[in-house]
Design an enzyme around this catalytic site. Structure first.
Site, PDB file in Angstrom:
ATOM      1  N   HIS A 141      -1.144  82.339  48.703  1.00 37.54           N
ATOM      2  CA  HIS A 141      -2.108  82.907  47.727  1.00 37.54           C
ATOM      3  C   HIS A 141      -3.561  82.572  48.079  1.00 37.54           C
ATOM      4  O   HIS A 141      -4.482  83.150  47.509  1.00 37.54           O
ATOM      5  CB  HIS A 141      -1.841  82.381  46.310  1.00 37.54           C
ATOM      6  CG  HIS A 141      -0.548  82.862  45.719  1.00 37.54           C
ATOM      7  ND1 HIS A 141      -0.222  84.194  45.637  1.00 37.54           N
ATOM      8  CD2 HIS A 141       0.501  82.178  45.190  1.00 37.54           C
ATOM      9  CE1 HIS A 141       0.976  84.319  45.075  1.00 37.54           C
ATOM     10  NE2 HIS A 141       1.439  83.105  44.804  1.00 37.54           N
ATOM     11  N   ASP A 178       8.503  85.522  49.188  1.00 36.15           N
ATOM     12  CA  ASP A 178       8.210  84.802  47.945  1.00 36.15           C
ATOM     13  C   ASP A 178       8.213  85.823  46.788  1.00 36.15           C
ATOM     14  O   ASP A 178       7.828  86.973  46.979  1.00 36.15           O
ATOM     15  CB  ASP A 178       6.827  84.142  48.074  1.00 36.15           C
ATOM     16  CG  ASP A 178       6.510  83.192  46.931  1.00 36.15           C
ATOM     17  OD1 ASP A 178       6.596  81.969  47.139  1.00 36.15           O
ATOM     18  OD2 ASP A 178       6.155  83.671  45.820  1.00 36.15           O
ATOM     19  N   HIS A 180       6.290  86.143  44.414  1.00 35.44           N
ATOM     20  CA  HIS A 180       4.924  86.582  44.109  1.00 35.44           C
ATOM     21  C   HIS A 180       4.317  87.289  45.328  1.00 35.44           C
ATOM     22  O   HIS A 180       4.714  87.032  46.465  1.00 35.44           O
ATOM     23  CB  HIS A 180       4.066  85.367  43.722  1.00 35.44           C
ATOM     24  CG  HIS A 180       4.656  84.558  42.604  1.00 35.44           C
ATOM     25  ND1 HIS A 180       5.335  83.359  42.827  1.00 35.44           N
ATOM     26  CD2 HIS A 180       4.717  84.794  41.280  1.00 35.44           C
ATOM     27  CE1 HIS A 180       5.769  82.899  41.664  1.00 35.44           C
ATOM     28  NE2 HIS A 180       5.412  83.744  40.704  1.00 35.44           N
ATOM     29  N   ASP A 266      11.492  81.247  45.308  1.00 37.43           N
ATOM     30  CA  ASP A 266      11.322  81.451  43.863  1.00 37.43           C
ATOM     31  C   ASP A 266      11.801  82.829  43.420  1.00 37.43           C
ATOM     32  O   ASP A 266      11.558  83.231  42.282  1.00 37.43           O
ATOM     33  CB  ASP A 266       9.873  81.189  43.418  1.00 37.43           C
ATOM     34  CG  ASP A 266       8.843  81.844  44.306  1.00 37.43           C
ATOM     35  OD1 ASP A 266       9.219  82.623  45.204  1.00 37.43           O
ATOM     36  OD2 ASP A 266       7.632  81.576  44.104  1.00 37.43           O
TER      37      ASP A 266
END
Ligand code: ZN
Length: 373
Positions: A141, A178, A180, A266
């Site tokens: 990120h 991931d 996200h 995740d």
């Protein structure tokens, strides 16, 4: 070339402090102090499970090193790097949205990035065939001028830029699974045609307004950015459908010389801050498929870089399966969590999400017609 899988970890990774949070935020106000989701345990237990099962014996240890200021500056502004250092020296603070810096986090983050750089060297020099970097803090990120989503320095991006510069590579693939969106990595390479970025993620989760299926890159990079947004509740079959229809055909056409995985566990069915239904076996299948593609196209060169994953209990089993995929060998460990659960069928709206991405990407890549799938 050796067929060994390398492994990077360092005790310092577990000493990065995120304070008394609750789920994904700091405690305070009405939020009673609990354990922040991004805490060392899910990662430490990966190492523990590898040792307890003796599967660590299958792996060749790679020693991490500190990334230099110049190496981190391949992706981050000097101002930002200095800010992380100052916050760290001052005992902690925020380097961006949900980007917690604790005491000594600067040094630890340099070591985290350096762990991935050491993996690049080990793989490129043929000391190992592929590697898993169990690093922390995570990176995908982190934007050039700010941290975000528990990430301080963008490990995988810095490593790809380092590999491109040091080894003169012309085609690098980064696959980010991931849950996200890998916004920081996307930003870093949105203008580049020599780094293909594929992010497969839950739609509309984090960060806000990123990861849209329609975004395909800018200028020279147009066609080299692939966002696959899947609906909440997608499980093994849905992910593997996206691999069959999109990810694998595109990788075959791109013919990468080096492959990175931003390995976020995740998207597992037990994650407290994601809403996907992958099982550990699903992670094994994805890892095995990418290893096979690496053997075909990149002389086996593949580096998996640990990102998110917040189920303390389940991340170790998912990550073990990823590592088994890299090794091409199973451990003796059975997944004790999935007994009695359905494997996760694919539903029509999940297929449609894959078809939407195929429609966008068929402008740039030769994909099977959606009518025939
Ligand atoms: Zn994540």
């Amino acid at each position: 070339m050796t067929s060994k899988t390398g492994f990077v970890c360092d005790e310092s990774y577990f000493w990065h402090q995120t304070g008394n949070g609750a789920l994904n935020i700091r405690s305070g106000g009405w939020v009673q102090a609990d354990i922040h989701a991004e805490n060392p345990e899910s990662k430490r237990r990966v190492k523990n499970l590898l040792e307890r099962s003796n599967f660590m014996d299958e792996l060749q240890q790679i020693k991490p090193r500190h990334a230099t200021h110049e190496e981190v500056a391949l992706n981050h502004s000097k101002d930002y790097i200095n800010r992380v250092q100052e916050l760290s020296d001052a005992g902690g603070g925020d380097a961006g949205e949900h980007a917690i810096v604790g005491p000594e986090s600067y040094e630890i983050a340099l070591n985290s990035t350096g762990g991935v750089l050491a993996s690049v060297d080990a793989v490129m020099e043929g000391k190992v065939q592929n590697a898993y970097a169990l690093v922390r803090p995570p990176g995908h990120h982190a934007e050039p001028n700010e941290g975000m989503g528990f990430c301080l320095f963008n490990n995988v991006t810095i490593a790809a830029k380092y590999a491109r510069k040091k080894y003169g590579l012309k085609r690098i693939l980064i696959l980010d699974w991931d849950v996200h969106h890998g916004n920081g990595t996307e930003t870093a390479f949105e203008h580049d045609s020599d780094v293909l970025f594929i992010s497969i993620h839950q739609e509309n989760i984090f960060p806000k307004n990123r990861g849209d299926v329609a975004f395909t890159g800018k200028e020279d990079g147009e066609g080299y950015n692939i966002n696959i947004e899947l609906p909440a509740g997608t499980g093994d079959e849905g992910y593997l459908y996206a691999f069959d229809r999109l990810i694998e055909p595109i990788i075959k056409q791109f013919e990468p010389e080096l492959i990175f995985i931003s390995a976020g566990q995740d998207a597992s069915r037990f994650d407290p801050i994601g809403r996907m239904l992958l099982t550990a076996e699903g992670y094994f299948q994805m890892s095995k498929r990418i290893k096979n593609l690496a053997e075909k196209h990149s002389n086996g060169r593949l580096i998996a870089c640990h990102e998110g994953g917040y189920s303390t209990a389940y991340v170790p089993f998912c990550t073990l399966r990823v590592i088994e995929g890299l090794c091409g060998k199973r451990s003796q460990v059975e997944d004790p969590f999935n007994q009695g659960f359905h494997e996760g069928p694919i539903y029509p709206h999940q297929k449609e999400a894959v078809h939407r991405a195929m429609k966008v990407q068929s402008t740039y890549w030769n994909l099977k017609s959606i009518k025939r799938v």
